[in-house]
Design an enzyme around this catalytic site. Structure first.
Site, PDB file in Angstrom:
ATOM      1  CD  GLU A 109      -2.864  -1.271   2.325  1.00 34.17           C
ATOM      2  OE1 GLU A 109      -2.321  -1.657   3.382  1.00 34.17           O
ATOM      3  OE2 GLU A 109      -4.070  -0.996   2.245  1.00 34.17           O
ATOM      4  CD  GLU A 133      -3.502  -6.146   3.604  1.00 30.35           C
ATOM      5  OE1 GLU A 133      -3.504  -6.865   2.582  1.00 30.35           O
ATOM      6  OE2 GLU A 133      -2.885  -5.069   3.660  1.00 30.35           O
TER       7      GLU A 133
HETATM    8  N1  3HC Z   1       4.074  -7.880  11.456  1.00 28.25           N
HETATM    9  C1  3HC Z   1       4.803  -8.292  12.523  1.00 28.25           C
HETATM   10  N2  3HC Z   1       5.783  -9.202  12.422  1.00 28.25           N
HETATM   11  C2  3HC Z   1       6.045  -9.699  11.203  1.00 28.25           C
HETATM   12  C3  3HC Z   1       5.331  -9.315  10.062  1.00 28.25           C
HETATM   13  C4  3HC Z   1       4.304  -8.346  10.216  1.00 28.25           C
HETATM   14  N3  3HC Z   1       3.606  -7.888   9.171  1.00 28.25           N
HETATM   15  N4  3HC Z   1       5.826  -9.983   9.000  1.00 28.25           N
HETATM   16  C5  3HC Z   1       6.812 -10.749   9.464  1.00 28.25           C
HETATM   17  N5  3HC Z   1       6.958 -10.584  10.782  1.00 28.25           N
HETATM   18  C6  3HC Z   1       7.945 -11.192  11.673  1.00 28.25           C
HETATM   19  C7  3HC Z   1       7.650 -12.636  11.957  1.00 28.25           C
HETATM   20  O1  3HC Z   1       6.712 -12.768  13.009  1.00 28.25           O
HETATM   21  C8  3HC Z   1       9.026 -13.137  12.342  1.00 28.25           C
HETATM   22  O2  3HC Z   1       9.280 -12.663  13.647  1.00 28.25           O
HETATM   23  P1  3HC Z   1      10.240 -13.424  14.651  1.00 28.25           P
HETATM   24  O3  3HC Z   1      11.518 -13.650  13.905  1.00 28.25           O
HETATM   25  O4  3HC Z   1      10.339 -12.522  15.794  1.00 28.25           O
HETATM   26  O5  3HC Z   1       9.508 -14.695  14.967  1.00 28.25           O
HETATM   27  C9  3HC Z   1       9.934 -12.368  11.413  1.00 28.25           C
HETATM   28  O6  3HC Z   1       9.183 -11.210  11.011  1.00 28.25           O
HETATM   29  C10 3HC Z   1      10.387 -13.115  10.194  1.00 28.25           C
HETATM   30  O7  3HC Z   1       9.259 -13.643   9.544  1.00 28.25           O
HETATM   31  P2  3HC Z   1       9.255 -15.088   8.918  1.00 28.25           P
HETATM   32  O8  3HC Z   1       9.890 -16.046   9.849  1.00 28.25           O
HETATM   33  O9  3HC Z   1       7.875 -15.362   8.466  1.00 28.25           O
HETATM   34  O10 3HC Z   1      10.262 -14.870   7.685  1.00 28.25           O
HETATM   35  P3  3HC Z   1      10.124 -15.351   6.195  1.00 28.25           P
HETATM   36  O11 3HC Z   1      11.309 -14.824   5.504  1.00 28.25           O
HETATM   37  O12 3HC Z   1       9.826 -16.807   6.140  1.00 28.25           O
HETATM   38  O13 3HC Z   1       8.818 -14.596   5.633  1.00 28.25           O
HETATM   39  C11 3HC Z   1       7.358 -12.734   5.177  1.00 28.25           C
HETATM   40  C12 3HC Z   1       8.774 -13.207   5.584  1.00 28.25           C
HETATM   41  C13 3HC Z   1       7.065 -13.198   3.752  1.00 28.25           C
HETATM   42  C14 3HC Z   1       7.332 -11.246   5.261  1.00 28.25           C
HETATM   43  C15 3HC Z   1       6.323 -13.376   6.128  1.00 28.25           C
HETATM   44  O14 3HC Z   1       6.717 -13.146   7.448  1.00 28.25           O
HETATM   45  C16 3HC Z   1       4.937 -12.861   5.962  1.00 28.25           C
HETATM   46  O15 3HC Z   1       4.207 -13.321   5.121  1.00 28.25           O
HETATM   47  N6  3HC Z   1       4.549 -11.884   6.815  1.00 28.25           N
HETATM   48  C17 3HC Z   1       3.215 -11.391   6.878  1.00 28.25           C
HETATM   49  C18 3HC Z   1       2.877 -10.486   5.749  1.00 28.25           C
HETATM   50  C19 3HC Z   1       1.481  -9.947   5.918  1.00 28.25           C
HETATM   51  O16 3HC Z   1       0.541 -10.663   6.128  1.00 28.25           O
HETATM   52  N7  3HC Z   1       1.365  -8.616   5.799  1.00 28.25           N
HETATM   53  C20 3HC Z   1       0.112  -7.943   5.955  1.00 28.25           C
HETATM   54  C21 3HC Z   1       0.027  -7.390   7.331  1.00 28.25           C
HETATM   55  S1  3HC Z   1      -1.531  -6.670   7.674  1.00 28.25           S
HETATM   56  C22 3HC Z   1      -1.464  -5.119   7.005  1.00 28.25           C
HETATM   57  O17 3HC Z   1      -0.505  -4.773   6.398  1.00 28.25           O
HETATM   58  C23 3HC Z   1      -2.640  -4.238   7.268  1.00 28.25           C
HETATM   59  C24 3HC Z   1      -2.614  -2.988   6.455  1.00 28.25           C
HETATM   60  O18 3HC Z   1      -3.408  -3.135   5.324  1.00 28.25           O
HETATM   61  C25 3HC Z   1      -3.107  -1.819   7.240  1.00 28.25           C
END
Ligand code: 3HC
Length: 708
Positions: A114, A136
């Protein structure tokens, strides 16, 4: 410490986002505030003509809003305010007087995308790690930082809905094709290209974007009547897919619609309102818990304390048994873990067929454009095979997928131990035989373990790793890490019959058998379960698994657990009638040209029952679900899983337990153990001792405890 640093190159302020102490960049209130100040400064500075936003993290741009924050939200108003603030941050970016370019490498997801959408231009790297999208929905919310408004305006409503409603993310090449990003470059030139683009924008301003999509785009995306058709189709698809259990996709659709039909301010208002509603809702809470459980499992090597140091990764895999399972394991290992795989079987012809079907896993990815032609060629060469042991001596891990028979497996293990070096770990892909029995006569029992894959291996996300009492920590870590490299979510479970997934599945399947024997119609049983939220019902599952296989597994469980799991006679009656399920196109359902059709009405005759027309759906649901809940509580009490988290993840990823319910153990917590005990008592009185509440559950109820 600051999350941003800025340096100026040829009139372009390059703003590097690098959130201290965090593996990925996420957007929170403090980040938004700090970013605002950085933008103010760049805007005021007369030597800055344009800006580039780039990440300081190695493999990710911005992973979205900080999901941890969601857990701390206490009211809808608070959640709404969070979205409003995120929207304001993006509006500020969009409204900058100087152009800004997003330089994207790695994950660019949710709020991260975004943010990129609010920039004037998007350059992305053509790299495996780059994935772009709005996931999301998978967290039970909708994009809350303007994504529902900017994306449809950028790429057209059909493409935007396709992404938003499924919570999909795309690889860079597809993102470019869709118009989600504007340029693709190799990682080495990302920064320079972005600076160049920023200068170009400062010199000449943005050029008009031509809307894509051809005639269909003109008619469907850009006329109100066309869009009405699009909304209506999307609505039908959503309702069919979610069964009404997940509120977010419909909300997203309505918010996109509000924005396109009544203008952006109206869309933004709806966006933060619905975001607020969903973010504190129960479904989102459950899906966020699943996200964090899955993330935690990515780092969990499955042993108490620290994993043994300096454990080299598996470089070469041996697979014994080139049948359906073995071939799929080989193909998935080549695809995801990218290791050399050697397949072995007794006959050359079977080996040939196995290699072909392993490579089919790669072909499928290639066809779906998830693998390039050179990658496909390279990975295909990783798979080889033969009838002898050549290639196995150097294998670090050997997975056997031979016939499900203890003597056969023991013989294979004995041969492996003779033929391979001391460091090789031997994993059995058994679903029913105790690992301790397989290791019983082993000369290196510490290197024997179970790796229970689910079929189809290339699609099913779960792997159960099963150490027996004598398995070494090193072997556990090896198996767990390799499973993860194969792309699986891995849970380590105790070596007891059925392990975890089949253990909790069996009483439920058995109950379906009892219901069938009572004459409860096939479609009623499957219908209540899909309405509960499972992807398929137990009778369909019986057809898919194969009645012969189910019957064998049932017998093993019966032998171990006694009368409680006495198989219902229906399976035998089906087999006597020559019905094995989908595999021989004769089961509970009809199969024509590979497609499942309606219930085979002749099945009732084979079962020797008259279908009832007054079976009560609520009672059917209760019997099936409580059979599973009770077994889950019992097995959890025995320590079959290491934590409630593992148990629930196993159920969600292994058998499709409805994610919005969090898992069977979470479900028991929600209902309250005391209430579950009460219902089970009632079922016990009405239907027999198999419903006797698990001792563990009764204790929990008495002590007022819960699984979490
Ligand atoms: N918020 C908080 N923590 C997050 C995060 C997020 N959006 N994305 C990743 N992390 C954290 C994980 O919890 C993990 O933390 P830790 O090491 O303390 O346990 C660390 O980052 C590393 O993550 P992964 O182990 O999953 O690492 P990968 O390299 O395997 O994957 C990733 C990375 C592809 C970014 C994956 O973590 C992922 O898919 N994250 C979520 C993405 C997501 O769903 N984003 C949307 C969020 S909601 C939003 O944005 C609302 C908005 O519209 C207002």
């Amino acid at each position: 410490m600051s999350a941003f640093r800025s340096d100026i190159t040829n009139g372009v302020a390059v703003i590097t986002f690098d959130l201290p102490g965090s593996p990925v960049n996420t957007i929170s209130t403090s980040v938004a505030t700090e970013f605002g100040a950085v933008l103010d400064e760049a805007e005021r500075n007369p030597s800055v003509r344009a800006m580039v936003l780039i990440s300081g993290k190695r493999d990710s741009f911005v992973a979205g809003a900080d999901i941890e924050q969601f857990g701390r939200l206490t009211s809808q108003a608070e959640a709404e305010a969070m979205s409003r603030q995120a929207q304001a941050m993006m509006d500020r970016v969009e409204g900058l007087l100087k152009p800004i370019v997003a330089a994207i490498h790695g994950a660019c997801l949710g709020g991260g995308y975004e943010l990129a959408l609010a920039c004037d231009w998007r350059v992305a790297t053509d790299h495996d790690k780059t994935q772009i999208g709005l996931p999301e929905i998978q967290l039970g919310i909708i994009p809350g930082a303007g994504g529902t408004q900017r994306l449809p305006r950028l790429i057209g409503v059909r493409a935007a809905l396709d992404l938003i409603l499924a919570g999909k993310s795309e690889r860079a090449s597809k993102a470019l094709r869709l118009g989600m990003v504007d340029e693709l470059v190799p990682p080495s030139t990302l920064r320079a290209t972005a600076i160049h683009a920023a200068q170009r924008l400062a010199d000449r301003g943005a050029s008009e974007r031509r809307p894509g999509g051809g005639i269909a785009g003109a008619l469907l995306d850009r006329t109100p009547i066309g869009r009405r058709i699009v909304y209506s189709r999307a609505r039908q698809t959503v309702l069919k897919k979610t069964g009404g259990h997940y509120p977010a996709p419909l909300a997203a659709l309505e918010v996109v619609q509000a924005g396109l039909e009544h203008g952006m301010p109206s869309g933004m208002r709806e966006e933060h309102r619905r975001f607020g509603e969903l973010a504190v809702g129960d479904v989102s809470r459950k899906l966020v818990q699943i996200f964090f459980a899955t993330t935690a499992l990515k780092k969990d090597d499955g042993v108490e304390g620290a994993a043994p140091a300096d454990l080299p990764p598996v470089r070469r895999l041996g697979v014994i048994g080139a049948g359906f399972m073995g071939a799929a394991i080989a193909g998935t290992a080549a695809l995801n873990a990218r290791v050399e795989v050697r397949l072995k079987d007794a006959e050359l012809e079977r080996v040939g067929r196995g290699i072909k079907s392993a490579i089919r896993v790669l072909d499928d990815r290639f066809k779906r454009r998830r693998l390039s032609k050179p990658e496909h060629a390279r990975l295909s060469q990783l798979v080889s095979g033969g009838t002898d042991w050549s290639g196995f001596r150097r294998a670090d891990l050997i997975i056997e997928a031979v016939f499900e028979d203890l003597d056969v497996k023991r013989a294979v293990l004995a041969e492996v131990e003779q033929e391979t070096s001391g460091h090789t770990v031997f994993a059995s892909n058994t679903s029913t035989i105790p690992i301790a029995d397989i290791a019983g006569e082993s000369s290196r029992p510490e290197q024997v373990i179970g790796m229970h894959f689910f079929s189809p291996v290339e699609k099913m996300p779960l792997l159960e790793v099963i150490p027996h009492a004598g398995t070494s920590d090193e072997s556990v870590v090896r198996a767990v890490r390799f499973g993860r490299r194969m792309g699986k979510t891995v849970i380590v479970v105790r070596d007891s019959p059925g392990f975890w997934v089949n253990r909790i599945l069996l009483p439920y399947m058995n109950e379906a058998g009892v219901l069938l024997a009572e004459g409860v119609p096939v479609d009623l049983i499957d219908g209540v379960i899909t309405r509960y939220g499972f992807p398929v019902g137990p009778v369909t599952l019986l057809d898919e698994v194969g009645l012969d296989v189910a019957s064998k597994a049932g017998a093993v469980m019966h032998q171990h657990f006694g009368a409680r799991l006495e198989p219902a006679p229906v399976l035998q009656r089906m087999l006597d009638d020559g019905r094995q399920g989908r595999k021989n196109r004769r089961g509970f359902y009809r199969y024509e040209n590979g497609d499942k059709k309606g219930v085979d009405e002749t099945v009732y005759k084979a079962l020797g029952v008259q279908p009832l027309d007054d079976a009560a759906p609520t009672m059917v649901e209760q019997r099936l679900i409580y059979a599973m809940l009770n077994e889950a509580a019992m097995a959890a009490g025995e320590g079959v899983v290491r934590s409630a988290r593992d148990g629930d993840i196993g159920a969600v990823f292994g058998i499709g337990f409805p994610p919005f319910r969090g898992g069977p153990l979470r479900q028991i917590d929600d209902l309250g153990p005391a209430r579950v005990v009460e219902v089970l008592h009632g079922l016990e009185i009405a239907h027999g001792e198999r419903f006797k509440p698990a001792a563990h559950l009764v204790e929990m109820a008495e002590r007022g405890e819960s699984f979490y």
